[in-house]
Design a protein around this motif. Structure first.
Motif, PDB file in Angstrom:
ATOM      1  N   LEU A   1      25.608  31.236  66.474  1.00 49.26           N
ATOM      2  CA  LEU A   1      26.167  30.244  65.278  1.00 49.26           C
ATOM      3  C   LEU A   1      26.394  30.707  64.095  1.00 49.26           C
ATOM      4  N   GLU A   2      25.267  31.631  63.688  1.00 46.84           N
ATOM      5  CA  GLU A   2      25.018  32.150  62.570  1.00 46.84           C
ATOM      6  C   GLU A   2      26.589  33.349  61.918  1.00 46.84           C
ATOM      7  N   GLN A   3      26.664  33.824  63.021  1.00 46.54           N
ATOM      8  CA  GLN A   3      28.080  34.341  62.664  1.00 46.54           C
ATOM      9  C   GLN A   3      29.005  33.957  62.515  1.00 46.54           C
ATOM     10  N   VAL A   4      29.306  32.894  63.439  1.00 43.43           N
ATOM     11  CA  VAL A   4      30.332  32.409  63.115  1.00 43.43           C
ATOM     12  C   VAL A   4      31.033  31.620  62.350  1.00 43.43           C
ATOM     13  N   LYS A   5      29.777  31.162  61.630  1.00 41.65           N
ATOM     14  CA  LYS A   5      29.476  30.552  60.517  1.00 41.65           C
ATOM     15  C   LYS A   5      30.105  31.482  59.649  1.00 41.65           C
ATOM     16  N   GLY A   6      29.512  32.969  59.225  1.00 44.87           N
ATOM     17  CA  GLY A   6      30.301  33.334  58.156  1.00 44.87           C
ATOM     18  C   GLY A   6      31.544  33.609  58.284  1.00 44.87           C
ATOM     19  N   ILE A   7      31.990  34.123  59.548  1.00 42.73           N
ATOM     20  CA  ILE A   7      33.851  34.278  59.803  1.00 42.73           C
ATOM     21  C   ILE A   7      34.492  32.978  59.058  1.00 42.73           C
ATOM     22  N   LEU A   8      34.336  31.166  58.936  1.00 46.46           N
ATOM     23  CA  LEU A   8      34.621  30.406  59.124  1.00 46.46           C
ATOM     24  C   LEU A   8      34.048  30.124  57.397  1.00 46.46           C
ATOM     25  N   ALA A   9      33.745  30.824  57.103  1.00 47.70           N
ATOM     26  CA  ALA A   9      32.928  30.495  55.496  1.00 47.70           C
ATOM     27  C   ALA A   9      33.851  31.024  54.374  1.00 47.70           C
ATOM     28  N   GLY A  10      34.342  29.778  53.413  1.00 48.99           N
ATOM     29  CA  GLY A  10      35.644  30.275  52.249  1.00 48.99           C
ATOM     30  C   GLY A  10      36.861  29.786  53.083  1.00 48.99           C
ATOM     31  N   LYS A  11      36.931  29.587  54.228  1.00 49.69           N
ATOM     32  CA  LYS A  11      38.357  29.865  54.771  1.00 49.69           C
ATOM     33  C   LYS A  11      38.939  28.065  55.710  1.00 49.69           C
ATOM     34  N   THR A  12      39.997  28.330  56.231  1.00 50.70           N
ATOM     35  CA  THR A  12      40.324  27.195  57.091  1.00 50.70           C
ATOM     36  C   THR A  12      40.323  27.473  57.919  1.00 50.70           C
ATOM     37  N   THR A  13      40.148  26.953  59.234  1.00 53.40           N
ATOM     38  CA  THR A  13      40.155  27.418  60.279  1.00 53.40           C
ATOM     39  C   THR A  13      40.472  26.638  61.243  1.00 53.40           C
ATOM     40  N   THR A  14      42.093  26.883  62.369  1.00 51.34           N
ATOM     41  CA  THR A  14      42.395  26.433  63.149  1.00 51.34           C
ATOM     42  C   THR A  14      41.563  26.326  64.651  1.00 51.34           C
ATOM     43  N   VAL A  15      40.419  25.335  65.183  1.00 51.17           N
ATOM     44  CA  VAL A  15      40.256  25.974  66.462  1.00 51.17           C
ATOM     45  C   VAL A  15      40.314  25.037  67.643  1.00 51.17           C
ATOM     46  N   ALA A  16      40.666  25.898  68.617  1.00 48.23           N
ATOM     47  CA  ALA A  16      41.842  25.288  69.598  1.00 48.23           C
ATOM     48  C   ALA A  16      41.312  25.858  70.561  1.00 48.23           C
ATOM     49  N   GLY A  17      41.228  25.404  72.105  1.00 45.02           N
ATOM     50  CA  GLY A  17      40.497  26.041  73.689  1.00 45.02           C
ATOM     51  C   GLY A  17      40.110  24.896  75.215  1.00 45.02           C
ATOM     52  N   PRO A  18      40.876  25.506  75.664  1.00 48.54           N
ATOM     53  CA  PRO A  18      41.163  24.712  77.052  1.00 48.54           C
ATOM     54  C   PRO A  18      40.055  23.424  76.992  1.00 48.54           C
ATOM     55  N   SER A  19      40.023  22.867  77.868  1.00 49.32           N
ATOM     56  CA  SER A  19      39.093  21.478  78.050  1.00 49.32           C
ATOM     57  C   SER A  19      38.019  22.480  78.857  1.00 49.32           C
TER      58      SER A  19
END
Length: 292
Positions: free
Chosen positions: A149-167
């Motif tokens: 999750l720390e890696q994910v947070k690093g990628i998201l930091a300072g940006k607006t990200t649309t998150v999508a995926g199947p149920s």
């Protein structure tokens, strides 16, 4: 007063104002007259109509840096698509459809595979090889075990990200880990509109930190790409680009033609066979659509 639309339902827009909270707003009639629809992610100028009940009116939509059509959202910097490695196994056709749609909208995309704690090293490596060779960044996480999750947070930091995926792939679990306060914000909106608790029927923007937002979008089981033609399809498969000069025929469809650089690359393992087989399926699907 300036704020950001974090959710829109049935003509009501929920505008988050830093340090103040969430206002329930209607848009001025001028937007409807000019056929402009406010979108989740829009930065807006608004006036307060009732401070006690947190009600307002949207006066102006500020200039957008980007606009996505599907999902309909503004001012997004990147996309993150979430699939499970196993349980359920990835639907590669669905994944490729999403990637095609994001390429069409010129949006950088990160692929995040969840449930790595119950996947084998071989399963992970096959996925990495298939999609990193296309130029996509591939992450492996476990939302349940709080891994990666720390890696994910690093990628998201300072940006607006649309998150999508199947149920069923753990998207909600990941978002809950990233933004534990999100349920509180959602509850505040739910209380206003008197609907059930967290619903994924509408896109919703969630603040993770300073200048960092994610847009949670509804889960999907299919994606329509009929707006593109079969001739366009190949340009959205990024790994094809370097091998197309080796095709003998101009306008090669990479299906039945001899001396095809793409087919040679598939045979040599330089292009993922799974990706290529999906390409053929989608090509046939688009071929059968009647264009008028």
């Amino acid at each position: 007063m300036t704020g950001k639309i974090i959710k829109g339902i049935a003509g009501f827009y929920y505008v988050h104002v830093e340090g103040k909270g969430i206002y329930e707003c209607r848009a001025k009639g001028i937007f409807r007259n000019e056929k402009i629809k406010p979108l989740v992610g829009d930065n807006v100028e608004m006036e307060v109509l009732d401070e006690k009940d947190m009600e307002g009116s949207i006066l102006e939509i500020l200039p957008r840096s980007s606009t996505l059509i599907r999902p309909a959202v503004a001012n997004v910097d990147q996309a993150m698509i979430i699939f499970a490695i196993v349980k359920p196994n990835p639907n590669f056709n669905l994944l490729d459809r999403f990637l095609i749609r994001m390429e069409r909208q010129h949006l950088p995309t990160v692929i995040c595979f969840n449930k790595q704690d119950i996947a084998s090293p071989e399963e992970k490596e096959a996925l990495r090889k298939a999609y990193e060779t296309c130029g996509y960044r591939v992450l492996f996480i476990s939302a349940l075990e709080n891994e990666g999750l720390e890696q994910v947070k690093g990628i998201l930091a300072g940006k607006t990200t649309t998150v999508a995926g199947p149920s069923g792939v753990g998207k909600s679990s990941l978002i809950n880990q990233l933004a534990p306060a999100a349920n509180m914000e959602t509850g505040e909106i739910s209380a206003k509109i008197e609907r059930g608790r967290h619903t994924t029927r509408h896109s919703e923007m969630i603040a993770l930190g300073e200048e960092t937002y994610i847009v949670d979008t509804p889960g999907f089981t299919s994606l329509d790409i009929s707006e593109i033609t079969k001739e366009e399809l190949g340009q959205y498969y990024l790994e094809f680009v370097q091998y197309e000069p080796y095709c003998k025929f101009s306008g090669c469809a990479h299906i039945t033609e001899p001396s095809c650089g793409i087919k040679d690359a598939v045979a040599d393992g330089r292009i993922s066979k799974v990706r290529y087989e999906n390409y053929k399926v989608l090509y046939q699907e688009l071929k059968e659509i009647k264009r008028y």
